[in-house]
Design a protein around this motif. Structure first.
Motif, PDB file in Angstrom:
ATOM      1  N   SER A 140       0.857  -1.185   0.000  1.00 45.33           N
ATOM      2  CA  SER A 140       0.000   0.000   0.000  1.00 45.33           C
ATOM      3  C   SER A 140       0.892   1.234   0.000  1.00 45.33           C
ATOM      4  O   SER A 140       1.846   1.331   0.777  1.00 45.33           O
ATOM      5  CB  SER A 140      -0.895  -0.005   1.235  1.00 45.33           C
ATOM      6  OG  SER A 140      -1.642   1.195   1.300  1.00 45.33           O
ATOM      7  N   SER A 143      -1.163   7.599  -2.364  1.00 47.43           N
ATOM      8  CA  SER A 143      -1.571   7.869  -3.742  1.00 47.43           C
ATOM      9  C   SER A 143      -1.371   9.335  -4.075  1.00 47.43           C
ATOM     10  O   SER A 143      -1.644  10.212  -3.241  1.00 47.43           O
ATOM     11  CB  SER A 143      -3.043   7.502  -3.928  1.00 47.43           C
ATOM     12  OG  SER A 143      -3.513   7.936  -5.196  1.00 47.43           O
ATOM     13  N   ASP A 148      -4.563   6.028   0.018  1.00 47.22           N
ATOM     14  CA  ASP A 148      -3.537   5.008  -0.179  1.00 47.22           C
ATOM     15  C   ASP A 148      -3.993   3.998  -1.222  1.00 47.22           C
ATOM     16  O   ASP A 148      -5.190   3.715  -1.355  1.00 47.22           O
ATOM     17  CB  ASP A 148      -3.246   4.268   1.138  1.00 47.22           C
ATOM     18  CG  ASP A 148      -2.653   5.185   2.197  1.00 47.22           C
ATOM     19  OD1 ASP A 148      -1.672   5.876   1.882  1.00 47.22           O
ATOM     20  OD2 ASP A 148      -3.194   5.213   3.320  1.00 47.22           O
ATOM     21  N   THR A 149      -3.028   3.469  -1.944  1.00 47.32           N
ATOM     22  CA  THR A 149      -3.344   2.410  -2.904  1.00 47.32           C
ATOM     23  C   THR A 149      -3.493   1.087  -2.156  1.00 47.32           C
ATOM     24  O   THR A 149      -3.016   0.929  -1.036  1.00 47.32           O
ATOM     25  CB  THR A 149      -2.234   2.265  -3.959  1.00 47.32           C
ATOM     26  OG1 THR A 149      -1.023   1.833  -3.299  1.00 47.32           O
ATOM     27  CG2 THR A 149      -1.968   3.587  -4.675  1.00 47.32           C
ATOM     28  N   ALA A 150      -4.154   0.128  -2.776  1.00 51.88           N
ATOM     29  CA  ALA A 150      -4.360  -1.178  -2.150  1.00 51.88           C
ATOM     30  C   ALA A 150      -3.130  -2.058  -2.343  1.00 51.88           C
ATOM     31  O   ALA A 150      -2.388  -1.911  -3.326  1.00 51.88           O
ATOM     32  CB  ALA A 150      -5.588  -1.857  -2.759  1.00 51.88           C
ATOM     33  N   VAL A 151      -2.902  -2.964  -1.401  1.00 50.12           N
ATOM     34  CA  VAL A 151      -1.849  -3.959  -1.554  1.00 50.12           C
ATOM     35  C   VAL A 151      -2.207  -4.852  -2.742  1.00 50.12           C
ATOM     36  O   VAL A 151      -3.366  -5.230  -2.935  1.00 50.12           O
ATOM     37  CB  VAL A 151      -1.708  -4.813  -0.282  1.00 50.12           C
ATOM     38  CG1 VAL A 151      -0.700  -5.933  -0.495  1.00 50.12           C
ATOM     39  CG2 VAL A 151      -1.299  -3.941   0.900  1.00 50.12           C
ATOM     40  N   CYS A 168       5.814   5.171  -4.564  1.00 47.46           N
ATOM     41  CA  CYS A 168       5.440   3.754  -4.577  1.00 47.46           C
ATOM     42  C   CYS A 168       6.542   2.902  -5.200  1.00 47.46           C
ATOM     43  O   CYS A 168       6.744   1.750  -4.790  1.00 47.46           O
ATOM     44  CB  CYS A 168       4.128   3.564  -5.341  1.00 47.46           C
ATOM     45  SG  CYS A 168       3.312   1.995  -4.971  1.00 47.46           S
TER      46      CYS A 168
END
Length: 346
Positions: A140, A143, A148-151, A168
Protein backbone atom coordinates in the motif's frame (compact mmCIF):
# COMPACT_ATOMS: atom_id res chain seq x y z
CA UNK A 1 64.03 74.21 -27.06
CA UNK A 2 65.13 70.70 -26.13
CA UNK A 3 63.64 71.03 -22.65
CA UNK A 4 60.37 72.30 -24.08
CA UNK A 5 60.16 69.35 -26.48
CA UNK A 6 60.78 66.88 -23.64
CA UNK A 7 58.09 68.43 -21.45
CA UNK A 8 55.69 68.54 -24.35
CA UNK A 9 56.09 64.80 -25.00
CA UNK A 10 56.17 63.60 -21.41
CA UNK A 11 53.11 65.46 -20.16
CA UNK A 12 50.52 63.99 -22.53
CA UNK A 13 51.98 60.45 -22.15
CA UNK A 14 51.66 60.61 -18.36
CA UNK A 15 48.09 61.78 -18.81
CA UNK A 16 47.16 59.10 -21.33
CA UNK A 17 48.59 56.13 -19.38
CA UNK A 18 46.32 56.47 -16.31
CA UNK A 19 43.35 57.00 -18.61
CA UNK A 20 44.18 53.88 -20.62
CA UNK A 21 44.76 51.83 -17.46
CA UNK A 22 41.48 53.06 -16.04
CA UNK A 23 39.63 52.13 -19.24
CA UNK A 24 41.26 48.70 -19.30
CA UNK A 25 40.36 48.17 -15.66
CA UNK A 26 36.77 49.14 -16.27
CA UNK A 27 36.61 46.82 -19.27
CA UNK A 28 38.10 43.95 -17.26
CA UNK A 29 35.67 44.60 -14.42
CA UNK A 30 32.82 44.56 -16.92
CA UNK A 31 33.96 41.25 -18.39
CA UNK A 32 34.31 39.74 -14.91
CA UNK A 33 30.88 41.03 -13.92
CA UNK A 34 29.35 39.54 -17.05
CA UNK A 35 31.17 36.27 -16.35
CA UNK A 36 29.88 36.15 -12.79
CA UNK A 37 26.36 37.01 -13.95
CA UNK A 38 26.51 34.32 -16.64
CA UNK A 39 27.82 31.77 -14.15
CA UNK A 40 25.07 32.74 -11.72
CA UNK A 41 22.44 32.42 -14.44
CA UNK A 42 23.81 29.02 -15.52
CA UNK A 43 23.83 27.74 -11.94
CA UNK A 44 20.30 28.99 -11.34
CA UNK A 45 19.10 27.50 -14.63
CA UNK A 46 20.59 24.06 -13.90
CA UNK A 47 19.33 24.14 -10.33
CA UNK A 48 15.83 25.04 -11.51
CA UNK A 49 15.83 22.15 -13.98
CA UNK A 50 15.65 19.52 -11.24
CA UNK A 51 12.30 18.17 -10.07
CA UNK A 52 12.11 16.46 -6.70
CA UNK A 53 9.85 14.30 -4.54
CA UNK A 54 9.94 14.27 -0.72
CA UNK A 55 10.06 10.49 -0.36
CA UNK A 56 11.21 10.50 3.27
CA UNK A 57 8.18 12.48 4.41
CA UNK A 58 5.79 10.44 2.26
CA UNK A 59 6.97 7.06 3.56
CA UNK A 60 7.73 8.00 7.16
CA UNK A 61 9.25 5.31 9.37
CA UNK A 62 7.74 2.27 7.65
CA UNK A 63 10.98 1.45 5.86
CA UNK A 64 14.10 -0.70 6.20
CA UNK A 65 16.67 0.59 8.66
CA UNK A 66 18.96 3.26 7.29
CA UNK A 67 20.97 6.35 8.23
CA UNK A 68 19.34 9.48 9.55
CA UNK A 69 18.69 11.94 6.70
CA UNK A 70 20.81 15.13 6.67
CA UNK A 71 19.58 17.88 8.99
CA UNK A 72 19.32 20.30 6.07
CA UNK A 73 19.55 20.23 2.31
CA UNK A 74 22.93 21.97 2.62
CA UNK A 75 24.38 19.21 4.79
CA UNK A 76 27.07 17.10 3.10
CA UNK A 77 26.15 13.70 1.72
CA UNK A 78 27.29 10.95 4.04
CA UNK A 79 30.50 9.24 2.99
CA UNK A 80 29.37 5.72 3.86
CA UNK A 81 27.75 3.20 1.56
CA UNK A 82 24.75 4.45 -0.44
CA UNK A 83 21.93 2.67 -2.26
CA UNK A 84 20.25 4.66 -5.02
CA UNK A 85 17.15 3.51 -6.90
CA UNK A 86 17.59 4.64 -10.51
CA UNK A 87 14.59 4.51 -12.83
CA UNK A 88 14.35 5.19 -16.53
CA UNK A 89 10.77 6.21 -17.24
CA UNK A 90 8.87 6.05 -20.51
CA UNK A 91 7.20 9.36 -19.76
CA UNK A 92 4.67 10.61 -22.31
CA UNK A 93 5.17 14.19 -21.17
CA UNK A 94 6.36 16.44 -23.98
CA UNK A 95 6.66 15.95 -27.72
CA UNK A 96 10.29 14.83 -27.51
CA UNK A 97 9.47 11.90 -25.22
CA UNK A 98 6.58 10.89 -27.48
CA UNK A 99 8.82 11.06 -30.55
CA UNK A 100 11.33 8.79 -28.83
CA UNK A 101 8.75 6.13 -28.04
CA UNK A 102 6.98 7.32 -24.91
CA UNK A 103 3.66 6.91 -26.63
CA UNK A 104 0.62 9.15 -26.49
CA UNK A 105 -1.63 10.14 -23.61
CA UNK A 106 -0.48 10.73 -20.05
CA UNK A 107 1.37 8.81 -17.38
CA UNK A 108 4.55 6.80 -17.39
CA UNK A 109 6.03 3.46 -16.38
CA UNK A 110 9.44 2.56 -14.99
CA UNK A 111 10.94 1.12 -18.15
CA UNK A 112 14.29 0.45 -16.44
CA UNK A 113 15.02 -0.14 -12.74
CA UNK A 114 18.47 -0.40 -11.19
CA UNK A 115 19.70 -0.33 -7.61
CA UNK A 116 23.11 1.37 -7.60
CA UNK A 117 25.16 0.44 -4.54
CA UNK A 118 28.17 2.68 -3.81
CA UNK A 119 30.63 1.24 -1.34
CA UNK A 120 31.75 3.21 1.71
CA UNK A 121 35.09 4.16 0.20
CA UNK A 122 33.61 5.07 -3.22
CA UNK A 123 36.17 2.76 -4.81
CA UNK A 124 33.62 0.35 -6.28
CA UNK A 125 29.96 0.15 -7.20
CA UNK A 126 27.45 -2.58 -7.93
CA UNK A 127 24.53 -2.01 -10.28
CA UNK A 128 21.68 -4.49 -9.79
CA UNK A 129 18.99 -4.56 -12.47
CA UNK A 130 15.46 -5.53 -11.46
CA UNK A 131 13.50 -7.02 -14.39
CA UNK A 132 10.39 -4.94 -14.86
CA UNK A 133 8.36 -8.15 -15.43
CA UNK A 134 9.19 -9.42 -11.92
CA UNK A 135 6.06 -10.40 -9.99
CA UNK A 136 6.15 -8.81 -6.52
CA UNK A 137 3.93 -7.85 -3.63
CA UNK A 138 3.20 -4.18 -4.27
CA UNK A 139 2.59 -2.60 -0.86
CA UNK A 140 0.00 0.00 0.00
CA UNK A 141 1.44 3.36 -1.04
CA UNK A 142 0.41 7.00 -0.61
CA UNK A 143 -1.57 7.87 -3.74
CA UNK A 144 -0.72 11.05 -5.68
CA UNK A 145 -4.47 11.81 -5.74
CA UNK A 146 -4.89 11.26 -1.99
CA UNK A 147 -5.42 8.27 0.25
CA UNK A 148 -3.54 5.01 -0.18
CA UNK A 149 -3.34 2.41 -2.90
CA UNK A 150 -4.36 -1.18 -2.15
CA UNK A 151 -1.85 -3.96 -1.55
CA UNK A 152 -1.43 -6.03 -4.74
CA UNK A 153 0.00 -9.55 -4.81
CA UNK A 154 1.78 -10.94 -7.87
CA UNK A 155 1.87 -7.51 -9.49
CA UNK A 156 4.52 -6.54 -12.02
CA UNK A 157 7.33 -4.51 -10.48
CA UNK A 158 6.99 -1.65 -12.95
CA UNK A 159 3.30 -1.21 -12.08
CA UNK A 160 4.34 0.49 -8.82
CA UNK A 161 5.48 3.62 -10.63
CA UNK A 162 2.36 3.71 -12.78
CA UNK A 163 0.12 3.41 -9.71
CA UNK A 164 1.90 5.63 -7.21
CA UNK A 165 4.81 7.38 -8.87
CA UNK A 166 8.31 7.59 -7.35
CA UNK A 167 7.08 7.10 -3.77
CA UNK A 168 5.44 3.75 -4.58
CA UNK A 169 8.39 2.71 -6.75
CA UNK A 170 10.75 3.25 -3.80
CA UNK A 171 8.46 1.50 -1.32
CA UNK A 172 8.00 -1.48 -3.64
CA UNK A 173 11.76 -1.75 -4.21
CA UNK A 174 12.36 -1.65 -0.45
CA UNK A 175 9.67 -4.30 0.14
CA UNK A 176 11.22 -6.56 -2.50
CA UNK A 177 14.83 -6.13 -1.40
CA UNK A 178 14.72 -5.30 2.29
CA UNK A 179 17.26 -2.58 1.45
CA UNK A 180 16.65 1.09 2.25
CA UNK A 181 16.92 3.29 -0.82
CA UNK A 182 18.94 6.28 0.41
CA UNK A 183 18.23 8.23 -2.76
CA UNK A 184 16.03 8.19 -5.82
CA UNK A 185 16.97 9.29 -9.36
CA UNK A 186 14.74 9.19 -12.43
CA UNK A 187 15.54 10.19 -16.01
CA UNK A 188 13.16 10.05 -18.96
CA UNK A 189 13.68 9.10 -22.61
CA UNK A 190 14.49 12.63 -23.79
CA UNK A 191 17.01 13.17 -21.00
CA UNK A 192 18.89 9.97 -21.75
CA UNK A 193 19.10 10.75 -25.47
CA UNK A 194 20.26 14.32 -24.80
CA UNK A 195 22.91 13.09 -22.37
CA UNK A 196 24.37 10.71 -24.95
CA UNK A 197 24.36 13.45 -27.61
CA UNK A 198 26.00 15.93 -25.22
CA UNK A 199 28.78 13.40 -24.65
CA UNK A 200 29.30 13.09 -28.41
CA UNK A 201 27.71 9.64 -28.66
CA UNK A 202 28.65 6.31 -27.14
CA UNK A 203 30.53 3.31 -28.54
CA UNK A 204 29.09 -0.18 -28.01
CA UNK A 205 29.77 -3.65 -29.34
CA UNK A 206 26.91 -6.07 -30.00
CA UNK A 207 27.51 -9.79 -30.33
CA UNK A 208 24.41 -10.50 -32.41
CA UNK A 209 22.40 -8.75 -35.12
CA UNK A 210 19.54 -6.61 -33.80
CA UNK A 211 16.34 -6.10 -35.76
CA UNK A 212 13.56 -4.71 -33.56
CA UNK A 213 10.48 -3.11 -35.12
CA UNK A 214 9.27 -1.69 -31.79
CA UNK A 215 12.48 0.13 -30.88
CA UNK A 216 13.12 0.79 -34.59
CA UNK A 217 16.72 -0.31 -34.24
CA UNK A 218 18.66 -2.36 -36.77
CA UNK A 219 22.29 -3.11 -36.07
CA UNK A 220 24.63 -5.71 -37.47
CA UNK A 221 26.79 -7.51 -34.92
CA UNK A 222 29.94 -5.50 -34.25
CA UNK A 223 31.11 -2.17 -32.86
CA UNK A 224 29.01 0.96 -33.40
CA UNK A 225 29.14 4.60 -32.34
CA UNK A 226 25.57 5.58 -31.50
CA UNK A 227 23.92 8.97 -31.13
CA UNK A 228 21.32 9.59 -28.42
CA UNK A 229 18.31 8.35 -30.36
CA UNK A 230 19.97 5.07 -31.35
CA UNK A 231 21.47 4.53 -27.89
CA UNK A 232 18.00 4.91 -26.41
CA UNK A 233 16.64 2.44 -28.97
CA UNK A 234 19.35 -0.02 -27.91
CA UNK A 235 18.35 0.41 -24.25
CA UNK A 236 14.73 -0.36 -25.18
CA UNK A 237 15.42 -3.25 -27.58
CA UNK A 238 13.79 -6.47 -26.48
CA UNK A 239 12.00 -8.36 -29.23
CA UNK A 240 14.75 -8.16 -31.83
CA UNK A 241 17.29 -9.98 -29.72
CA UNK A 242 17.51 -13.56 -28.42
CA UNK A 243 14.30 -14.89 -26.92
CA UNK A 244 12.72 -11.44 -26.67
CA UNK A 245 12.73 -11.45 -22.86
CA UNK A 246 13.40 -8.52 -20.58
CA UNK A 247 16.62 -10.24 -19.48
CA UNK A 248 18.11 -9.72 -22.95
CA UNK A 249 17.27 -6.04 -22.80
CA UNK A 250 18.82 -5.74 -19.33
CA UNK A 251 22.09 -7.13 -20.68
CA UNK A 252 22.12 -4.37 -23.31
CA UNK A 253 21.31 -1.73 -20.70
CA UNK A 254 24.15 -2.89 -18.48
CA UNK A 255 26.49 -2.77 -21.45
CA UNK A 256 25.35 0.80 -22.10
CA UNK A 257 26.01 1.79 -18.46
CA UNK A 258 29.62 0.67 -18.77
CA UNK A 259 30.00 2.40 -22.14
CA UNK A 260 28.61 5.67 -20.75
CA UNK A 261 30.98 5.55 -17.78
CA UNK A 262 33.89 5.02 -20.16
CA UNK A 263 32.72 7.91 -22.32
CA UNK A 264 32.38 10.21 -19.31
CA UNK A 265 35.98 9.45 -18.39
CA UNK A 266 37.25 10.07 -21.92
CA UNK A 267 35.59 13.40 -22.74
CA UNK A 268 37.65 15.68 -20.47
CA UNK A 269 34.55 17.50 -19.23
CA UNK A 270 36.38 19.46 -16.55
CA UNK A 271 38.57 21.14 -19.16
CA UNK A 272 35.67 21.94 -21.52
CA UNK A 273 33.18 24.27 -19.76
CA UNK A 274 30.85 24.42 -22.78
CA UNK A 275 30.62 20.62 -23.01
CA UNK A 276 30.26 20.35 -19.23
CA UNK A 277 27.34 22.78 -19.24
CA UNK A 278 25.68 20.94 -22.14
CA UNK A 279 25.95 17.62 -20.29
CA UNK A 280 24.69 19.15 -17.04
CA UNK A 281 21.76 20.78 -18.82
CA UNK A 282 20.86 17.51 -20.55
CA UNK A 283 20.90 15.59 -17.27
CA UNK A 284 19.15 18.08 -14.99
CA UNK A 285 16.53 18.99 -17.60
CA UNK A 286 14.97 15.54 -17.42
CA UNK A 287 15.83 14.60 -13.85
CA UNK A 288 13.63 13.85 -10.85
CA UNK A 289 15.29 13.10 -7.50
CA UNK A 290 14.45 12.78 -3.84
CA UNK A 291 14.86 15.95 -1.80
CA UNK A 292 18.31 14.81 -0.65
CA UNK A 293 19.66 15.26 -4.19
CA UNK A 294 17.47 18.06 -5.51
CA UNK A 295 20.08 20.78 -5.92
CA UNK A 296 23.07 21.22 -8.15
CA UNK A 297 25.32 21.53 -5.09
CA UNK A 298 24.20 18.13 -3.78
CA UNK A 299 24.63 16.46 -7.17
CA UNK A 300 28.09 18.00 -7.48
CA UNK A 301 29.05 16.67 -4.04
CA UNK A 302 27.89 13.20 -5.04
CA UNK A 303 29.80 13.46 -8.32
CA UNK A 304 32.96 14.59 -6.55
CA UNK A 305 32.78 11.57 -4.24
CA UNK A 306 32.80 9.36 -7.35
CA UNK A 307 35.59 11.13 -9.23
CA UNK A 308 38.00 8.19 -8.94
CA UNK A 309 35.44 5.56 -9.92
CA UNK A 310 35.96 4.06 -13.39
CA UNK A 311 33.95 1.64 -15.52
CA UNK A 312 36.29 -1.15 -14.38
CA UNK A 313 35.25 -0.50 -10.77
CA UNK A 314 31.56 -1.07 -11.53
CA UNK A 315 29.99 -4.54 -11.39
CA UNK A 316 26.67 -5.06 -13.18
CA UNK A 317 24.39 -7.94 -12.19
CA UNK A 318 20.73 -8.88 -12.52
CA UNK A 319 18.57 -9.95 -9.62
CA UNK A 320 18.43 -13.77 -9.79
CA UNK A 321 15.04 -14.83 -11.19
CA UNK A 322 13.17 -17.85 -12.52
CA UNK A 323 10.04 -18.02 -14.72
CA UNK A 324 6.84 -17.49 -12.76
CA UNK A 325 4.93 -20.78 -12.33
CA UNK A 326 1.66 -19.23 -13.48
CA UNK A 327 3.05 -17.26 -16.43
CA UNK A 328 6.23 -18.06 -18.40
CA UNK A 329 6.30 -14.44 -19.62
CA UNK A 330 6.85 -13.20 -16.05
CA UNK A 331 9.62 -13.91 -13.53
CA UNK A 332 9.94 -14.18 -9.74
CA UNK A 333 12.98 -13.82 -7.50
CA UNK A 334 15.09 -16.97 -7.28
CA UNK A 335 15.77 -17.80 -3.66
CA UNK A 336 17.96 -17.93 -1.68
CA UNK A 337 20.26 -16.28 -4.26
CA UNK A 338 18.22 -13.06 -4.52
CA UNK A 339 18.05 -12.63 -0.74
CA UNK A 340 21.81 -13.19 -0.47
CA UNK A 341 22.46 -10.54 -3.11
CA UNK A 342 20.33 -7.93 -1.33
CA UNK A 343 21.91 -8.82 2.02
CA UNK A 344 25.32 -7.95 0.56
CA UNK A 345 24.09 -4.41 -0.15
CA UNK A 346 22.80 -3.62 3.34
Amino acid sequence: MTGDDGNGDAGPRRGRRPALLKAAGLALAGVLALGVAAAGWAYGHLNGNIDSVDINSALGDDRPAGPEPPASSGAPLRSGALNILVLGSDSRAGSENRRLGGGSGTGARSDTAMVVHLDAGRTSATVVSIPRDTLVTRPSCPSPSGGDTAVAHRAMFNSAYAVGGPVCAVKTAETLTGVRMDHYVEIDFAGFAKLVDALGGVTVTTEADIDDDLSRLRLAAGTHHLDGTRALALARTRYGLGDGSDLGRIALQQHLVKALLTRLGDTGLLTDPARLYEVADAVTGSLTTDTGLDSLAELIRLGQSLRDLTADDVTTVTMPVVPAPEDPNRVVAREPEAAELWESLR
